[in-house]
Write a protein that holds these residues in place. Structure first.
Motif, mmCIF file in Angstrom:
data_model
loop_
_atom_site.group_PDB
_atom_site.id
_atom_site.type_symbol
_atom_site.label_atom_id
_atom_site.label_comp_id
_atom_site.label_asym_id
_atom_site.label_seq_id
_atom_site.Cartn_x
_atom_site.Cartn_y
_atom_site.Cartn_z
ATOM 1 N N GLU A 220 0.829 -1.210 0.000
ATOM 2 C CA GLU A 220 0.000 0.000 0.000
ATOM 3 C C GLU A 220 0.859 1.253 0.000
ATOM 4 N N GLN A 221 1.978 1.212 0.712
ATOM 5 C CA GLN A 221 2.889 2.356 0.707
ATOM 6 C C GLN A 221 3.461 2.585 -0.687
ATOM 7 N N GLN A 222 3.774 1.496 -1.395
ATOM 8 C CA GLN A 222 4.286 1.654 -2.755
ATOM 9 C C GLN A 222 3.216 2.225 -3.669
ATOM 10 N N MET A 223 1.980 1.780 -3.496
ATOM 11 C CA MET A 223 0.888 2.349 -4.280
ATOM 12 C C MET A 223 0.732 3.836 -3.993
ATOM 13 N N LEU A 224 0.854 4.212 -2.736
ATOM 14 C CA LEU A 224 0.719 5.617 -2.365
ATOM 15 C C LEU A 224 1.866 6.447 -2.944
ATOM 16 N N ALA A 225 3.083 5.926 -2.867
ATOM 17 C CA ALA A 225 4.224 6.656 -3.420
ATOM 18 C C ALA A 225 4.061 6.849 -4.926
ATOM 19 N N THR A 226 3.579 5.820 -5.605
ATOM 20 C CA THR A 226 3.361 5.928 -7.044
ATOM 21 C C THR A 226 2.208 6.873 -7.341
ATOM 22 N N GLY A 227 1.134 6.754 -6.560
ATOM 23 C CA GLY A 227 0.005 7.659 -6.738
ATOM 24 C C GLY A 227 0.378 9.105 -6.490
ATOM 25 N N ARG A 228 1.212 9.339 -5.479
ATOM 26 C CA ARG A 228 1.662 10.712 -5.198
ATOM 27 C C ARG A 228 2.415 11.282 -6.398
ATOM 28 N N ALA A 229 3.278 10.470 -7.019
ATOM 29 C CA ALA A 229 4.007 10.935 -8.203
ATOM 30 C C ALA A 229 3.064 11.190 -9.372
ATOM 31 N N LEU A 230 2.047 10.346 -9.517
ATOM 32 C CA LEU A 230 1.105 10.503 -10.626
ATOM 33 C C LEU A 230 0.179 11.699 -10.444
ATOM 34 N N MET A 231 0.096 12.229 -9.235
ATOM 35 C CA MET A 231 -0.755 13.400 -8.995
ATOM 36 C C MET A 231 -0.384 14.566 -9.907
ATOM 37 N N SER A 232 0.887 14.669 -10.262
ATOM 38 C CA SER A 232 1.343 15.797 -11.078
ATOM 39 C C SER A 232 1.121 15.583 -12.572
ATOM 40 N N LYS A 233 0.488 14.464 -12.939
ATOM 41 C CA LYS A 233 0.260 14.113 -14.343
ATOM 42 C C LYS A 233 1.570 14.110 -15.131
ATOM 43 N N PRO A 234 2.557 13.340 -14.674
ATOM 44 C CA PRO A 234 3.879 13.386 -15.320
ATOM 45 C C PRO A 234 3.858 12.806 -16.726
ATOM 46 N N ARG A 235 4.695 13.348 -17.569
ATOM 47 C CA ARG A 235 4.887 12.775 -18.901
ATOM 48 C C ARG A 235 5.820 11.569 -18.831
ATOM 49 N N LEU A 236 6.736 11.577 -17.870
ATOM 50 C CA LEU A 236 7.664 10.475 -17.658
ATOM 51 C C LEU A 236 7.668 10.112 -16.188
ATOM 52 N N LEU A 237 7.415 8.852 -15.880
ATOM 53 C CA LEU A 237 7.413 8.354 -14.511
ATOM 54 C C LEU A 237 8.668 7.515 -14.305
ATOM 55 N N LEU A 238 9.457 7.877 -13.296
ATOM 56 C CA LEU A 238 10.664 7.141 -12.926
ATOM 57 C C LEU A 238 10.365 6.299 -11.701
ATOM 58 N N LEU A 239 10.536 4.987 -11.808
ATOM 59 C CA LEU A 239 10.254 4.068 -10.699
ATOM 60 C C LEU A 239 11.538 3.365 -10.294
ATOM 61 N N ASP A 240 11.973 3.596 -9.064
ATOM 62 C CA ASP A 240 13.218 3.006 -8.574
ATOM 63 C C ASP A 240 12.902 1.874 -7.601
ATOM 64 N N GLU A 241 13.035 0.635 -8.062
ATOM 65 C CA GLU A 241 12.826 -0.576 -7.261
ATOM 66 C C GLU A 241 11.426 -0.618 -6.613
ATOM 67 N N PRO A 242 10.360 -0.557 -7.408
ATOM 68 C CA PRO A 242 9.027 -0.477 -6.816
ATOM 69 C C PRO A 242 8.544 -1.735 -6.111
ATOM 70 N N THR A 243 9.140 -2.902 -6.386
ATOM 71 C CA THR A 243 8.613 -4.127 -5.767
ATOM 72 C C THR A 243 9.529 -4.712 -4.695
ATOM 73 N N THR A 244 10.572 -3.989 -4.322
ATOM 74 C CA THR A 244 11.506 -4.511 -3.320
ATOM 75 C C THR A 244 10.790 -4.824 -2.009
#
Length: 233
Positions: free
Chosen positions: A139-163
């Motif tokens: 859930e924390q990973q989902m929140l971190a990803t959702g927080r980044a997507l809030m800005s409607k990014p053109r490029l999303l950088l994900l660093d080790e999302p499933t660790t």
């Protein structure tokens, strides 16, 4: 969309990146593999403007961004989900999401965008008023990803999302990332779960000691363990 050529960056006398060149086309998922210390996180930080290269170029949507500060790169449409998530643990899910849109969206649009994010991550809707510290790792990973997507990014950088996540949660994260790709989101992902990343990715780069040592279409590596393992030998 993103073009990196001959990038050199490091920490003092240590060259963490030694002539790195990669390309991330619009609408694609590009995966970056390599062992610990290969320079993957340094590359992500350099793209996001958290550190600057000593030479080489980073071009995003036709603009040179290698020497721009992080806030300007963010404004151009690049959002980083860092390794370790780095949430605000005492704030609620809603408050973390609000912060993700605060500098990128008009105040009137933040609530609308939160609804968009909750549609992508339905589990967060159930936890919307819960502190981030009380969420599970997935859930924390989902929140971190959702927080980044809030800005409607053109490029999303994900660093080790499933660790550190359980297999069922990894599968859910993969499903969500596939949905983002299907919607047109461009993603550069650093990932140790090579099987999952190969299923998602269009193209793959392998780093070793600050250099790109192999690159290939992901389709050439799926189901071919011998070829893939040779990239790390």
């Amino acid at each position: 969309m993103l073009e990196i050529a001959d990038l050199v960056a490091g920490y003092g006398a240590i060259r963490a990146l030694d002539g790195v060149s990669i390309s991330v086309p619009q609408g694609s998922i590009v995966a970056l593999f390599g062992s610990n210390g290969a320079g993957k996180t340094t590359l992500m930080h350099t793209i996001a403007g958290l550190m600057h290269p000593s030479s080489g170029t980073i071009t995003f949507a036709g603009a040179a961004i290698g020497n721009e500060p992080a806030h300007k790169i963010f404004a151009r449409g690049i959002a980083l989900v860092p390794q370790g998530r780095q949430l605000f643990p005492e704030m609620s899910v809603r408050e973390n999401l609000e912060l993700g849109g605060l500098s990128a969206l008009p105040a009137a649009e933040i609530g609308i965008r939160i609804e968009d994010i909750l549609a992508i991550f339905p589990r967060l809707r159930e936890r919307i008023d819960q502190r981030a510290a009380g969420l599970s790792g997935g859930e924390q990973q989902m929140l971190a990803t959702g927080r980044a997507l809030m800005s409607k990014p053109r490029l999303l950088l994900l660093d080790e999302p499933t660790t550190g996540l359980a297999p069922l949660v990894v599968a859910e994260i993969a499903r969500i990332l596939q949905g983002l790709k299907d919607s047109g989101q461009t993603i550069l992902i650093v990932e140790q779960n090579t099987r999952m990343a190969l299923e998602l990715a269009d193209y793959v780069y392998v780093m070793r000691v600050g250099r790109i040592v192999h690159d290939a279409p992901a389709s050439a590596l799926r189901g071919n363990a011998d070829v893939f393992n040779s990239y790390f030998s």
